[in-house]
Write an enzyme that holds these catalytic residues in place. Structure first.
Site, PDB file in Angstrom:
ATOM      1  N   ASP A  10       7.612  -6.555  -2.438  1.00 34.59           N
ATOM      2  CA  ASP A  10       7.467  -6.060  -3.813  1.00 34.59           C
ATOM      3  C   ASP A  10       8.610  -5.067  -4.039  1.00 34.59           C
ATOM      4  OD1 ASP A  10       5.051  -3.311  -3.659  1.00 34.59           O
ATOM      5  OD2 ASP A  10       6.354  -4.087  -2.081  1.00 34.59           O
ATOM      6  N   ASP A  15      11.452  -1.817   0.596  1.00 31.76           N
ATOM      7  CA  ASP A  15      11.557  -3.275   0.760  1.00 31.76           C
ATOM      8  C   ASP A  15      13.029  -3.685   0.841  1.00 31.76           C
ATOM      9  OD1 ASP A  15       9.382  -2.428  -1.257  1.00 31.76           O
ATOM     10  OD2 ASP A  15       8.608  -4.353  -0.564  1.00 31.76           O
ATOM     11  N   VAL A 129       5.172  -7.028   3.086  1.00 33.25           N
ATOM     12  CA  VAL A 129       5.345  -5.574   2.963  1.00 33.25           C
ATOM     13  C   VAL A 129       5.011  -5.108   1.542  1.00 33.25           C
ATOM     14  CG1 VAL A 129       6.998  -5.380   4.855  1.00 33.25           C
ATOM     15  CG2 VAL A 129       7.834  -5.887   2.556  1.00 33.25           C
ATOM     16  N   HIS A 248       9.006   2.776   4.933  1.00 31.82           N
ATOM     17  CA  HIS A 248       7.866   2.018   5.439  1.00 31.82           C
ATOM     18  C   HIS A 248       8.220   0.596   5.887  1.00 31.82           C
ATOM     19  CE1 HIS A 248       5.512   5.278   3.661  1.00 31.82           C
ATOM     20  NE2 HIS A 248       6.054   5.029   2.493  1.00 31.82           N
ATOM     21  N   ASP A 249       8.693  -0.214   4.935  1.00 29.29           N
ATOM     22  CA  ASP A 249       8.833  -1.651   5.183  1.00 29.29           C
ATOM     23  C   ASP A 249       9.854  -1.962   6.273  1.00 29.29           C
ATOM     24  OD1 ASP A 249       8.513  -2.351   1.627  1.00 29.29           O
ATOM     25  OD2 ASP A 249       7.044  -1.810   3.138  1.00 29.29           O
TER      26      ASP A 249
HETATM   27  O1  RIB Z   1       2.591   2.441   0.883  1.00 29.98           O
HETATM   28  C1  RIB Z   1       3.892   2.003   1.129  1.00 29.98           C
HETATM   29  C2  RIB Z   1       4.068   0.576   0.728  1.00 29.98           C
HETATM   30  O2  RIB Z   1       3.793   0.435  -0.667  1.00 29.98           O
HETATM   31  C3  RIB Z   1       5.514   0.079   0.900  1.00 29.98           C
HETATM   32  O3  RIB Z   1       5.493  -1.281   1.183  1.00 29.98           O
HETATM   33  C4  RIB Z   1       6.118   0.321  -0.450  1.00 29.98           C
HETATM   34  O4  RIB Z   1       7.220  -0.544  -0.711  1.00 29.98           O
HETATM   35  C5  RIB Z   1       4.965  -0.010  -1.351  1.00 29.98           C
HETATM   36  O5  RIB Z   1       4.933  -1.427  -1.488  1.00 29.98           O
HETATM   37 CA    CA Z   2       6.798  -2.766  -0.212  1.00 28.35          CA
END
Ligand code: RIB
Ligand code: CA
Length: 319
Positions: A10, A15, A129, A248-249
């Site tokens: 997303d 990402d 992700v 994160h991703d």
């Molecule tokens: O909470 C973090 C996640 O939510 C990550 O994947 C960020 O891109 C959002 O999609």
């Molecule tokens: Ca994401």
């Protein structure tokens, strides 16, 4: 032999970095990106995905547009796509990259996932992700495709703290029913990368400057995304390390390159699909108090130095 993966994104800022790592690493064959709603409507997440691939000269990787609303019923008022508490700064509607010149494939992501996995003769890894909407829809249409997946590596969930709500993480909170379907579907191996792990692998502004100095397209784009994330976090989710942010991703891709980045724990993960205060929470049985057998390998910590080394190695590459 490179590992074949499908990234379900997303596309937002983290990402984007995951896409660049996967598209540039010689150890990964990024078969395709499928896009889903979440950080933004799917129109924007698809456009952003195309922008990233064009910018790093990987327009050869196909992008399939996916679903734009939750798989399951909406239990509580859903966030607006930019409702990440940062006023949209965390994931701008349009990434700060040149407009895309390539276009998405005409076939929809869910149909493509079903067709491609049905026909697959070699194992493939799914790396969702974003909200699990596309994945849940595909395996509901044809459960037989689950056996074609050797591992599903999911960025989502949280144990100690949420980000969308006090108890839930954004990807799972956007579509908890989809997540529940995925966790109960019978995948051979589920690896969950929750906020507990991703916030243990923070990247600093100084490191972003180091990546910018590489002067590769991916280094420049990654630095831009990290800086945007640092500004957004400083305003809405200040981190333990000043001038830093979680990516994160990208941690999911780092795990594929070197599993040492994530110590894993075999635990049961349940998804709350009805609670008002706990809607979208991943209930992780860290002390084996429940009666349900472990169903996932969960990362509760991460090795920040290994993560940054892998990140830098990938974005140093220019195609
Ligand atoms: O909470 C973090 C996640 O939510 C990550 O994947 C960020 O891109 C959002 O999609
Ligand atoms: Ca994401």
């Amino acid at each position: 032999m490179p590992r074949s993966i499908i990234l379900d994104v997303d596309t937002g800022t983290d990402d984007a970095i995951a896409i660049m790592m996967a598209a540039l690493s010689p150890e990964i064959d990024l078969v395709a990106c499928t896009t889903v709603w979440g950080n933004r409507p799917v129109e924007n997440t698809t456009d952003n995905t195309l922008r990233v691939l064009d910018y790093i000269n990987r327009s050869d990787i196909p992008v399939y547009r996916g679903l734009d609303e939750p798989f399951g019923p909406i239990g509580v008022p859903q966030p607006s796509p930019s409702d990440d508490h940062s006023g949209g700064k965390m994931h701008p509607k349009e990434l700060d990259l040149p407009p895309a010149t390539s276009v998405a494939q005409t076939q929809g992501a869910v149909e493509w996932l079903v067709e491609t996995l049905r026909a697959r003769t070699e194992p493939i890894t799914l790396v969702p992700v974003g909200p699990l909407t596309n994945i849940a829809a595909a395996i509901t249409l044809d459960p037989s495709i689950i056996d074609k997946v050797d591992e599903i590596v999911i960025m989502g969930g949280a144990h100690a703290f949420g980000n969308a709500t006090p108890s839930a993480e954004s990807n799972i909170w956007h579509d908890p029913v989809a997540a529940d379907v995925v966790f109960k579907a019978g995948f051979k191996r589920i690896v969950l990368v929750p906020l507990d792990a991703t916030h243990d692998a923070l990247v600093t502004g100084a490191q972003a400057s180091e990546l910018h100095a590489l002067s590769t397209p991916a280094g420049l784009a990654t630095a831009i995304c990290i800086q945007q994330r640092i500004v957004a976090h400083d305003e809405s989710q200040p981190q333990a390390i000043p001038d830093s942010a979680p990516i994160h991703d990208a941690v999911c891709i780092a795990y594929l390159l070197d599993p040492a980045v994530l110590p894993l724990n075999h635990l049961h993960v349940g998804i709350e699909t009805t609670g008002v205060r706990t809607f979208g929470r991943t209930v992780i049985d860290v002390r084996h108090r429940g009666i349900e057998e472990p169903n996932a390998y969960v990362a509760l910590t991460a090795n920040a130095d290994v993560f940054y080394r892998l990140l830098k190695e990938c974005v140093s590459i220019q195609r």
